[in-house]
Design an enzyme around this catalytic site. Structure first.
Site, PDB file in Angstrom:
ATOM      1  N   ARG A 173       0.811  -1.209   0.000  1.00 30.04           N
ATOM      2  CA  ARG A 173       0.000   0.000   0.000  1.00 30.04           C
ATOM      3  C   ARG A 173       0.852   1.271   0.000  1.00 30.04           C
ATOM      4  O   ARG A 173       0.492   2.282   0.610  1.00 30.04           O
ATOM      5  CB  ARG A 173      -0.971   0.002   1.188  1.00 30.04           C
ATOM      6  CG  ARG A 173      -1.883  -1.213   1.261  1.00 30.04           C
ATOM      7  CD  ARG A 173      -2.772  -1.317   0.027  1.00 30.04           C
ATOM      8  NE  ARG A 173      -3.636  -2.489   0.089  1.00 30.04           N
ATOM      9  CZ  ARG A 173      -3.360  -3.642  -0.510  1.00 30.04           C
ATOM     10  NH1 ARG A 173      -2.263  -3.783  -1.236  1.00 30.04           N
ATOM     11  NH2 ARG A 173      -4.183  -4.660  -0.413  1.00 30.04           N
ATOM     12  N   SER A 202     -11.505  -2.348   2.413  1.00 35.41           N
ATOM     13  CA  SER A 202     -10.834  -2.693   3.665  1.00 35.41           C
ATOM     14  C   SER A 202     -10.471  -1.417   4.403  1.00 35.41           C
ATOM     15  O   SER A 202      -9.792  -0.546   3.854  1.00 35.41           O
ATOM     16  CB  SER A 202      -9.569  -3.503   3.383  1.00 35.41           C
ATOM     17  OG  SER A 202      -9.882  -4.742   2.789  1.00 35.41           O
ATOM     18  N   GLU A 255      -6.432   2.216   6.274  1.00 33.16           N
ATOM     19  CA  GLU A 255      -6.048   2.161   4.870  1.00 33.16           C
ATOM     20  C   GLU A 255      -6.763   3.232   4.068  1.00 33.16           C
ATOM     21  O   GLU A 255      -6.286   3.658   3.023  1.00 33.16           O
ATOM     22  CB  GLU A 255      -6.373   0.776   4.299  1.00 33.16           C
ATOM     23  CG  GLU A 255      -5.912   0.567   2.873  1.00 33.16           C
ATOM     24  CD  GLU A 255      -6.072  -0.876   2.434  1.00 33.16           C
ATOM     25  OE1 GLU A 255      -6.681  -1.098   1.376  1.00 33.16           O
ATOM     26  OE2 GLU A 255      -5.593  -1.775   3.143  1.00 33.16           O
TER      27      GLU A 255
END
Length: 312
Positions: free
Chosen positions: A173, A225, A295
């Site tokens: 990420r 998520s 996230e």
């Protein structure tokens, strides 16, 4: 100041919308208005808007599909640039070139129809190419860096550049674009010809998408998520272990189907989601010692995180 901005942005000739509700442009269905909102149709138009922003000191935000965003209830100041108009996809042999505003689903479909394998993992990821590259999107054992060749972008000075994947520092990420004022324009992916043809690729994609539908609350507004995977554990398992499925603050709720998702159960605001995230972080840290880092991206700010707790 806004009248000066309006005049300067208007000089580009690109249509502007004022006070555009961002709840219309995020999969969370949450967010106040964008002060100014524009949809460039070409890389040159995007560059022109960004040049004005740099010259006039106008804050800007690059919007993809809005599938990983939590927008403030007060909205986004300055200019929001929606990249959806840059959606061209071209194929040359096993190479796919896609502009930043092309949806990952469309790129996957193009690969499938050409009998190209390598992007099956991305089928069902509800984002655009730009956002996917920005955060090195991945799922089911694959990441975009596995098939990415190069990325074309505008750097902080407005120069148009292309870098190979080896120079993009792509990790979990994270890329060289994360948190930077670099604007992705297009990406190239190298795939492989599947010897069994398009049908085999389609079968694998549908299998993955079926698993998504079975396990994830795709029928409810969310930003995917909510938390990154902590080292040595899984966020959803930790949240479930703490008995937080169904936990709710206002209209924001931890999904009862998948604990890793915070959903808009009805009338949720950014404040509700932030309060829920903070409480989940606190409880998980107290009970397990793991710190959950969000996230989701928050334009103009950062999702609050709790200090301290390291993985045991």
């Amino acid at each position: 100041m806004s009248s000066i901005w309006n005049t300067a942005l208007g000089e580009t000739g690109i249509p502007l919308v004022t006070e555009e509700p961002m709840s219309r442009h995020t999969t969370f269905h949450i967010g106040g208005p964008a002060e100014y909102f524009a949809r460039p149709g070409t890389p040159e138009e995007a560059a022109a808007l960004l040049e004005v922003c740099r010259r006039e000191g106008i804050p800007f935000f690059i919007l993809g599909k809005g599938s990983n965003l939590l927008v403030e209830d007060q909205g986004i100041p300055g200019l929001t640039i929606a990249m959806e108009g840059l959606s061209q996809i071209t194929l040359e042999g096993t190479l796919i070139r896609a502009q930043a505003g092309a949806s990952l689903m469309a790129v996957c479909a193009a690969a499938r129809d050409a009998g190209l394998t390598g992007l099956e993992f991305a089928y069902g990821i509800p984002g655009q190419v730009g956002g996917g590259v920005y955060m090195n999107a991945g799922a089911y054992g694959g990441e975009l860096r596995d098939v990415l060749v190069s990325v074309e972008f505008l750097d902080e000075d407005g120069a148009r550049r292309t870098l190979p994947v080896e120079e993009l520092e792509m990790g979990y990420r994270h890329t060289i674009f994360t948190g930077k004022k670099r604007v992705i324009l297009a990406a190239e992916f190298r795939l492989e010809k599947d010897p069994e043809g398009p049908g085999a690729v389609a079968s694998r994609m549908e299998e993955i998408y079926s698993r998504r539908r079975e396990k994830q609350p795709l029928d409810r507004p969310s930003a995917g998520s909510t938390f990154k995977r902590p080292e040595g554990a899984y966020a959803a398992a930790l949240i479930d272990q703490c008995g937080l499925k169904g936990f709710r603050v206002g209209g924001a709720q931890v999904s009862e189907k998948h604990a890793g998702f915070v959903i808009n159960a009805g009338g949720a605001t950014c404040a509700h989601v932030l309060a829920l995230i903070e409480e989940v972080q606190r409880i998980v840290a107290d009970q397990t010692g793991f710190h959950l880092a969000p996230e989701v991206i928050r334009p103009g700010g950062r999702v609050q995180t709790l200090p301290g707790a390291n993985a045991p």
